[in-house]
Scaffold this active site. Structure first.
Site, PDB file in Angstrom:
ATOM      1  N   ASP A 343       0.851  -1.195   0.000  1.00  0.00           N
ATOM      2  CA  ASP A 343       0.000   0.000   0.000  1.00  0.00           C
ATOM      3  C   ASP A 343       0.889   1.248   0.000  1.00  0.00           C
ATOM      4  O   ASP A 343       2.105   1.153   0.060  1.00  0.00           O
ATOM      5  CB  ASP A 343      -0.947  -0.012   1.214  1.00  0.00           C
ATOM      6  N   HIS A 662       1.760  -9.186  -2.859  1.00  0.00           N
ATOM      7  CA  HIS A 662       0.735  -8.137  -2.932  1.00  0.00           C
ATOM      8  C   HIS A 662       1.402  -6.760  -2.938  1.00  0.00           C
ATOM      9  O   HIS A 662       2.050  -6.362  -1.974  1.00  0.00           O
ATOM     10  CB  HIS A 662      -0.182  -8.283  -1.715  1.00  0.00           C
ATOM     11  N   ASP A 710       0.861 -17.827  -3.360  1.00  0.00           N
ATOM     12  CA  ASP A 710       1.626 -16.800  -4.083  1.00  0.00           C
ATOM     13  C   ASP A 710       0.738 -16.112  -5.110  1.00  0.00           C
ATOM     14  O   ASP A 710       0.895 -16.302  -6.313  1.00  0.00           O
ATOM     15  CB  ASP A 710       2.854 -17.434  -4.757  1.00  0.00           C
ATOM     16  N   GLU A 719       2.038 -10.487   1.272  1.00  0.00           N
ATOM     17  CA  GLU A 719       2.430  -9.098   1.043  1.00  0.00           C
ATOM     18  C   GLU A 719       3.949  -8.987   1.183  1.00  0.00           C
ATOM     19  O   GLU A 719       4.636  -9.939   1.575  1.00  0.00           O
ATOM     20  CB  GLU A 719       1.716  -8.168   2.042  1.00  0.00           C
TER      21      GLU A 719
HETATM   22  O1  9MR Z   1       1.923  -6.857   9.535  1.00  0.00           O
HETATM   23  C1  9MR Z   1       0.721  -6.382  10.108  1.00  0.00           C
HETATM   24  C2  9MR Z   1       0.085  -7.469  10.924  1.00  0.00           C
HETATM   25  O2  9MR Z   1       0.923  -7.834  11.994  1.00  0.00           O
HETATM   26  C3  9MR Z   1      -1.260  -6.993  11.432  1.00  0.00           C
HETATM   27  O3  9MR Z   1      -1.893  -8.053  12.100  1.00  0.00           O
HETATM   28  C4  9MR Z   1      -2.114  -6.504  10.265  1.00  0.00           C
HETATM   29  C5  9MR Z   1      -3.451  -5.955  10.700  1.00  0.00           C
HETATM   30  O4  9MR Z   1      -3.318  -4.780  11.449  1.00  0.00           O
HETATM   31  O5  9MR Z   1      -1.436  -5.485   9.572  1.00  0.00           O
HETATM   32  C6  9MR Z   1      -0.205  -5.884   9.030  1.00  0.00           C
HETATM   33  O6  9MR Z   1       0.399  -4.802   8.457  1.00  0.00           O
HETATM   34  C7  9MR Z   1      -0.123  -4.272   7.257  1.00  0.00           C
HETATM   35  C8  9MR Z   1      -0.451  -2.822   7.515  1.00  0.00           C
HETATM   36  O7  9MR Z   1      -1.518  -2.750   8.408  1.00  0.00           O
HETATM   37  C9  9MR Z   1      -0.714  -2.039   6.255  1.00  0.00           C
HETATM   38  N1  9MR Z   1       0.353  -2.199   5.310  1.00  0.00           N
HETATM   39  C10 9MR Z   1       0.597  -3.588   4.981  1.00  0.00           C
HETATM   40  C11 9MR Z   1       0.967  -4.371   6.207  1.00  0.00           C
HETATM   41  C12 9MR Z   1       1.303  -5.825   5.871  1.00  0.00           C
HETATM   42  O8  9MR Z   1       0.203  -6.565   5.479  1.00  0.00           O
END
Ligand code: 9MR
Length: 738
Positions: A343, A662, A710, A719
Site C-alpha cells: 500500500d 501483494h 503466491d 504481502e
Molecule cells: O503486519 C501487520 C500485521 O501484523 C497486522 O496483524 C495486520 C493488521 O493490522 O497489519 C499488518 O500490516 C499491514 C499494515 O496494516 C498495512 N500495510 C501492509 C501491512 C502488511 O500486510
C-alpha cells in the site's frame, strides 16, 4: 456506476479454480444449478448490461464490445456490468465468461455489491489477449438482491478494445478443492547450504520406516548416501515426514540433488557466495519502496518510476498534509520515507522497527559498512545502508508534532490515504487525499528509540544530524512519559493498516534502553531497571515484531557496550531465549525455530521466524558457540525452500520462489507492463488466519504451513513489507559474514 476500490474489509469464503491450471476438475453438475445472469450470451442485444466511463456497449460478431478510453487512473473508471443479481450466503457460484483484449490489459472481473459500500465478494484480474474462457467458483459470504457482475477495464494510459461473451454466474454448484503444486516430496534449501554448515532436508512420505537416500552432484554421481530418520506427523503441516542429515558433505558445488523414497529434490548448491548477493538484494529492496523521489531506471533497470506523493496531480501530495477531521488544525510536510508495504501508507510504528533492525544489522555486522546499494547517495562518504535508512529516519522526524502545538513532541501514529485503493496503482497515480492520524504513545516511543539509536550510529558521519536526532529522541521520550496511554485503536483501519498497539510498556523499555545506550545517562538506565519488561521473559513464540519491541531493547542492552548494573543477567536472558528457539527447532522436522500456540501461524510468519533467528544469532555473538550459528542456518533453510509448500519465499532465489507478492506497483500479475517485486523480496508467509478473501477462497481449512498462496490478491499471506525484509537482510548479512 460502481466504485470497487475496497480491496480489504470484505469477507468471502469458498474455492476458486482457473480453468487450464490443471489444479482441479469441476465436479458433476447438480440439478439445482441456476443461472443468475440475464442475456449473458448477448443473443438479445446488450441489455440489461450497461457500460459507463463514456463507453458504448455494442454487439460485434455476437459478442459485446467497448472501446475503452485511454488516460483513466483507476480500474473502476470504465466498467461493463449487470445489476440486480441475487446472491445467497453460503451458496457456491461458478463465475465464467469469454473475453478478449486488443492490448495485453487486465480486466478486473468482480462479483460485488452494486451500491455503497461496494463490497467485493469475488474478484479476478486476468490479463487479456485473444478470446479465452475464464471460470472460477467461489462461495458467497452475503445474501443480497443488489449484487453486480462487473468488468472493470479502466486505468490504461492508451485506448484499447474489450469484448466479452457467455457471461455466466451459476448458483448451486459443487465447491472446488484447491491443491497447491508442491513438486517433489524431498524438501531442501533450494538456494545453498554453507560448506561448513549443517545440511538437513525433509521427505514427505507415507512410509514409517527409514528409507535410503542418495546425494548426487550435478553430473549425477552419488557423493553421499544414508538412511532417513522417520519423524512421524509434523504438527505444522499435518504431513508424515522423515529427515535427512547430510552435513558431512562439505564439497562446494552447484546442482546437487537429493533422492529418497523415489523422489528427487529440486537442485541446490553447497556454497557461501550467494548470501553476499542476498544481503545486497534484501537491502536494495528499500530504495524501490521510497516515497517522494523518482526511482532512477539507471539504478534499478525495470523499476524506474516517477516520484510518488510529491504534490503532483493526481496525487494530493505529502507536502502539506492535514490531520483527519477533528484531530489537529495544523498541516505537516511529511514527504519521503518508505511505503510500508504493497500500500502507499507510511506508519511510524512499523517504520520504527524496520529502522531499528537495519541499524542493528549495521551495528552488529561490520561487513555491512562496505556494501554498496546503488542508490542516488552512493559514493557520498557515508555507508549506503546508513544513506538508505536516513531516508526513513528523516520521515519519522517529520511525523513529530512541532513545538507550540497540542501534544508537541509526540509522533503521529501514521499517515495514509483516506480510503483504500485498488490494484494496480503506481504511487504517483494515487488520487486519494492523504491524512495524518492521531498521535500515539507507541509511535512516539518508536521515534524516541530509533532516533536515539541513530544518534550513536550516525555520529561518525553526520554530527549535526546525530545531535538533531538525539534532541528529537529526548523530546519524544519526555512527551510519551507525559502521555503514556494514547493508544492507536483497532478501528482506525480505513485507507491504511491500523497498527493498533494496546501495550506500550515494551516500547517504553526499548526507547529507554536506546537512550541509555547512546547517552549513558542515569535517568534512562533508571527507567530500564524499573521497567517490568526488564525482568520479563520477552522471548515468546515470536521474539519481536512491530507490536512487541521489548526484545529489541533487550538485545541491544546485551550487545552494545554499556555499564548497566546486572548485565550478566541481561546476556543470560538472551542465551535462554535462543535456547528456547533451538529446542523448538530440534523438535521440528522442517527445522523451524517457531511453534506458535495451537499451530496458529502469525501474519508475516516468515519475518517472525527470521526474528527468532536474530535472537539465536545474538547468542552466537555472546557465546561463540557453533550450535547457535547452526540454528540460524537451519532456520534459513525453511525460508529458502525446505518447507511444506516447497517454495522459496524470497523472490528470485531458488528454483521456485514467491513472485506475486501483494503490491500496487509490482503488479505484473495484473498488468504485464509492470514488474514483479525485485529479487530479494520476502513474502509474508503462512498465516493461519487467512484474512483476505482470495486466501479464504483457496485455503479455508488449511493447516499451518499450508496457509500461504503466491497470489497478488492474498494480502494476508503474500504481502511484502519494510519490516519483513529487514530481518531477511539482517540474517543474510550475518550468514554472509560467517
Ligand atoms: O503486519 C501487520 C500485521 O501484523 C497486522 O496483524 C495486520 C493488521 O493490522 O497489519 C499488518 O500490516 C499491514 C499494515 O496494516 C498495512 N500495510 C501492509 C501491512 C502488511 O500486510
Amino acid at each position: 456506476m460502481s466504485l470497487w476500490e475496497r480491496s480489504r474489509n470484505v469477507a468471502v469464503i469458498g474455492a476458486a479454480i482457473l480453468v487450464g491450471t490443471g489444479l482441479a476438475v469441476p465436479g458433476p453438475a447438480s440439478a439445482a444449478e441456476v443461472e443468475q445472469i440475464v442475456n449473458g450470451g448477448f443473443d438479445n442485444g446488450t441489455d440489461p448490461f450497461w457500460a459507463n466511463g463514456g463507453m458504448t456497449l455494442a454487439l460485434d460478431d455476437g459478442r459485446a464490445c467497448v472501446d475503452v478510453p485511454g488516460g483513466t487512473a483507476n480500474k473502476w473508471d470504465a466498467i461493463v456490468g449487470q445489476n440486480d443479481i441475487d446472491l445467497v450466503a453460503g451458496e457456491n457460484y461458478r463465475f465464467s465468461f469469454d473475453a478478449s483484449g486488443s492490448a495485453a490489459r487486465s480486466a478486473r472481473a468482480v462479483v460485488g455489491l452494486a451500491v455503497d459500500p461496494y463490497d467485493t465478494y469475488f474478484e479476478q484480474s486476468p490479463v487479456l489477449g485473444d478470446t479465452q474462457h475464464y471460470e472460477w467458483t467461489f462461495t458467497a459470504s452475503t445474501t443480497t438482491a443488489q449484487a453486480q457482475v462487473a468488468f472493470q477495464v479502466g486505468g490504461s494510459p492508451d485506448p484499447w478494445r474489450f469484448c466479452v461473451d457467455n457471461v455466466s454466474l451459476v448458483g448451486g454448484v459443487p465447491p472446488e478443492v484447491y491443491e497447491p503444486d508442491t513438486g517433489p516430496r524431498v524438501r531442501v534449501n533450494q538456494v545453498a547450504y554453507l560448506p561448513q554448515g549443517p545440511k538437513a532436508a525433509t521427505v514427505v512420505t507415507d512410509k514409517t520406516d527409514a528409507q535410503p537416500w542418495k546425494l548426487a552432484d550435478k553430473n549425477g554421481r552419488t557423493v553421499a548416501q544414508g538412511r532417513t530418520k522417520p519423524r512421524g506427523v509434523d504438527v505444522s503441516s499435518g504431513q508424515n515426514v522423515h529427515t535427512i542429515d547430510f552435513s558431512s558433505v562439505k564439497k562446494q558445488g552447484a546442482g546437487y540433488t537429493l533422492t529418497a523414497d523415489g523422489e528427487t529434490s529440486r537442485p541446490f548448491d553447497i556454497s557461501a557466495d550467494v548470501y553476499t548477493k542476498l544481503r545486497t538484494d534484501a537491502l536494495k529492496f528499500y530504495y524501490t519502496q521510497r516515497s517522494g523521489i523518482a526511482i532512477d531506471e539507471a539504478l534499478r533497470p525495470g523499476y524506474g518510476r516517477p516520484a510518488g506523493h510529491v504534490d503532483v496531480a493526481p496525487n494530493q501530495g505529502d507536502g502539506d498534509v492535514p490531520c483527519q477531521a477533528g484531530v489537529c488544525d495544523y498541516r505537516l510536510d511529511v514527504r519521503g520515507g518508505w511505503y510500508d508495504a504493497g500500500d502507499h501508507g507510511k506508519y511510524v510504528v512499523n517504520g520504527g522497527i524496520s529502522v531499528w533492525e537495519l541499524l542493528n544489522a549495521y551495528e552488529r555486522t561490520p561487513g555491512l559498512r562496505k556494501v554498496g546499494l546503488n542508490i542516488p547517495e552512493s559514493g557520498n562518504g557515508t555507508p549506503d545502508l546508513l544513506n538508505e535508512v536516513r531516508w526513513e529516519l528523516d520521515f519519522l522526524l517529520k511525523m513529530q508534532v512541532p513545538a507550540g502545538q497540542p501534544y508537541a513532541g509526540m509522533a503521529h501514529h501514521k499517515m495514509h490515504d483516506q480510503n483504500w485503493t485498488g490494484l494496480p496503482l503506481l504511487p504517483h497515480l494515487d488520487p486519494q487525499p492523504r491524512e495524518l492520524h492521531p498521535v500515539s504513545t507507541a509511535a512516539t516511543l518508536n521515534l524516541a528509540a530509533t532516533a536515539a539509536q541513530a544518534a550513536r550510529i550516525y555520529k561518525k558521519y553526520d554530527r549535526a544530524f546525530a545531535q538533531e536526532a538525539l534532541a528529537a529522541a529526548r523530546t519524544a521520550y519526555a512527551a510519551a512519559k507525559a502521555n503514556p496511554a494514547l493508544l492507536a485503536p483497532e478501528s482506525d483501519g480505513v485507507g491504511g493498516g491500523a497498527y493498533n498497539d494496546a501495550k506500550v510498556s515494551d516500547d517504553f523499555y526499548w526507547a529507554a534502553a536506546e537512550l541509555f545506550l547512546t547517552t549513558g545517562e542515569k535517568q534512562y538506565s533508571a527507567d530500564v531497571l524499573s521497567s517490568p519488561e526488564h525482568t520479563a521473559d520477552v522471548f515468546g513464540a515470536g521474539a519481536f515484531d512491530w507490536g512487541n519491541t521489548a526484545a529489541a531493547g533487550r538485545l541491544d542492552l546485551a550487545l552494545v557496550p554499556n555499564r548497566l548494573p546486572g548485565l550478566d543477567k541481561v546476556k543470560a536472558s538472551v542465551i535462554a531465549g535462543a535456547e528456547k528457539y533451538l529446542a523448538i527447532q530440534r523438535q521440528h522436522p522442517y527445522g523451524v525455530p517457531y511453534a506458535p500456540p495451537n499451530n496458529s501461524w502469525d501474519w508475516g510468519s516468515n519475518s517472525i521466524i527470521l526474528n527468532n533467528m536474530v535472537v539465536i544469532a545474538a547468542a552466537h555473538e555472546l557465546s561463540g558457540k557453533d550450535k547457535y550459528r547452526d540454528g540460524v542456518l537451519t532456520g534459513l533453510d525453511y525460508i529458502l525452500g525446505r518447507n511444506a509448500l516447497n517454495i522459496s519465499y524470497v523472490t528470485g532465489y531458488g528454483e521456485v520462489s514467491s513472485q506475486n507478492q501483494h503490491s500496487r506497483w509490482y503488479a505484473k500479475q495484473l498488468d504485464p507492463a509492470l514488474p514483479n517485486p525485485p529479487v530479494g523480496t520476502l513474502a509474508g508467509g503462512a498465516n493461519t488466519s487467512i484474512q483476505d478473501p482470495y486466501a479464504q477462497s483457496k485455503l479455508t481449512g488449511c493447516v499451518g504451513q499450508f496457509c500461504y498462496i503466491d497470489d497478488i490478491q492474498s494480502w494476508s499471506t503474500n504481502e511484502l513489507t519494510i519490516n519483513w525484509n529487514a530481518p531477511l537482510a539482517w540474517i543474510a548479512a550475518y550468514v554472509a559474514a560467517l
